[in-house]
Structures are given as C-alpha cells and as structure tokens.
Scaffold this motif. Structure first.
Motif, PDB file in Angstrom:
ATOM      1  N   LEU A 273      -5.337   3.441   5.237  1.00 12.70           N
ATOM      2  CA  LEU A 273      -4.864   1.425   4.828  1.00 12.70           C
ATOM      3  C   LEU A 273      -3.385   0.817   4.900  1.00 12.70           C
ATOM      4  O   LEU A 273      -2.941  -0.094   5.812  1.00 12.70           O
ATOM      5  N   ALA A 274      -2.563   1.702   4.553  1.00 12.56           N
ATOM      6  CA  ALA A 274      -1.035   0.862   4.313  1.00 12.56           C
ATOM      7  C   ALA A 274      -0.418   1.206   6.660  1.00 12.56           C
ATOM      8  O   ALA A 274       0.144  -0.051   7.070  1.00 12.56           O
TER       9      ALA A 274
ATOM     10  N   SER B 180      -2.927  -2.057   8.050  1.00 13.60           N
ATOM     11  CA  SER B 180      -1.972  -3.111   8.316  1.00 13.60           C
ATOM     12  C   SER B 180      -0.503  -2.886   8.549  1.00 13.60           C
ATOM     13  O   SER B 180      -0.774  -4.142   8.976  1.00 13.60           O
TER      14      SER B 180
ATOM     15  N   HIS C 297      -1.487  10.323   3.563  1.00 15.27           N
ATOM     16  CA  HIS C 297      -0.904   9.120   2.973  1.00 15.27           C
ATOM     17  C   HIS C 297       0.747   8.742   3.659  1.00 15.27           C
ATOM     18  O   HIS C 297       1.121   9.558   2.959  1.00 15.27           O
TER      19      HIS C 297
ATOM     20  N   GLN D  59       0.877  -1.146  -0.543  1.00 11.27           N
ATOM     21  CA  GLN D  59      -0.103   0.062  -0.022  1.00 11.27           C
ATOM     22  C   GLN D  59       0.496   1.648   0.350  1.00 11.27           C
ATOM     23  O   GLN D  59       0.471   2.347  -0.327  1.00 11.27           O
TER      24      GLN D  59
END
Length: 173
Positions: free
Chosen positions: A152-153, A156, A61, A22
């Motif tokens: 999301l990264a 995770s 991000h 990701q």
C-alpha cells in the motif's frame, strides 16, 4: 474533464502523505514485533518462528527493516561456554600448598615445601582450556527490507509520482 494544476498537486501530495504514513505504520509494527521477540527471548522461549515471520513481513514492506540483538540468548550461551570450560586447578593447588607449608617459618624452606607439594600432587598433562565464547554477531539478527515494494505504501508513492509526472507533462504542453 480537465484537472487543474493545483488539484494535480493536491492529489500527488495526498498520495505521497498516505504512502509515508503507511511506511511509518509498517515501521511501528516491526518495532512492536521486535520488542515482543526480545521479551520472549528474555523469558527463554524459542523465537525462531517469530524471527522468520518478521523477516517475511519486512521483505514485503518497504523501508521496514530492523536489527534485533538477542541479548538474553547470548548471555545464556556465554554462561554455558563458561560452564563447559575446564577450570584451572593450579591456583587451587597452590593455595593448598601455601596452607600446608605455612608451618615453615623460613621463606626458603617454605618455598621448597610449596614446590614439593605442587610437584607431588599436580596432574601431569593437565591443560586447562579457556572458555570459547559465542560469536555475538550470531545473536544479532538483521532484518532487511527493500527500498520499494508493491504494498500500500509503495503503490501510494508510485501513484504520487505518476500523478506529478502527468501534471508536469500537462503543464508543459
């Protein structure tokens, strides 16, 4: 239900791998958008909104920051600065004086003629100004991103660390 140590390691490794994938996907997206911004800049289009959108993306991000140099905007600013600079007319006047005084064969008479020609035609107080070049740093955009974000990264990788910590705790117990 008891999960084996091996399964805990597999789950942690999968979560970590997914997080890394990701991060790479986010970095790839940022690089693509940066290339589009540079292309729009080369075409002379406004890139302000695109830069803001990309900065918002990099803020949300993890590890997706980049640096963009707006080369074409900078070059246009340099050309505009050169165009607004006052040209030096002394070299033109000196050339005119040499052509007008070329009839004198004696070098002393020619030098006096050139001096008189320049003194009679030079504008008093003419002070040519050099071009003020733009600051290159103003055309370099640094888009920063945090080390960790809850995207999301980030989630995770956090899950991988938590699962690994639980596995280590259970292995010691």
């Amino acid at each position: 239900m008891k999960i084996s140590k091996r399964n805990i390691l597999i789950i942690a490794a999968l979560a970590m791998a997914f997080g890394i994938i990701q991060i790479a996907a986010g970095k790839s997206y940022v690089n693509q958008q940066a290339a589009k911004i540079v292309a729009k800049d080369a075409a002379g289009q406004d890139v302000g909104a695109d830069l803001v959108a990309l900065q918002l993306y990099t803020n949300a991000h993890m590890l997706s920051g980049t640096q963009i140099f707006l080369k074409d905007s900078y070059n246009r600013a340099v050309e505009a600065a050169k165009a607004t600079a006052q040209p030096s007319s002394s070299s033109q006047l000196y050339g005119e004086a040499q052509r007008a005084c070329a009839v004198h064969k004696d070098s002393i008479a020619q030098a006096k003629c050139v001096s008189d020609y320049i003194n009679s035609r030079a504008r008093p107080g003419a002070n040519p100004q050099p071009a003020v070049m733009p600051d290159q740093a103003a055309y370099t955009k640094v888009l920063t991103s945090p080390i960790w974000t809850p995207d999301l990264a980030g989630l995770s990788i956090l899950a991988a660390v938590v699962v690994l910590a639980i596995g280590i705790y259970r292995a010691r117990a």
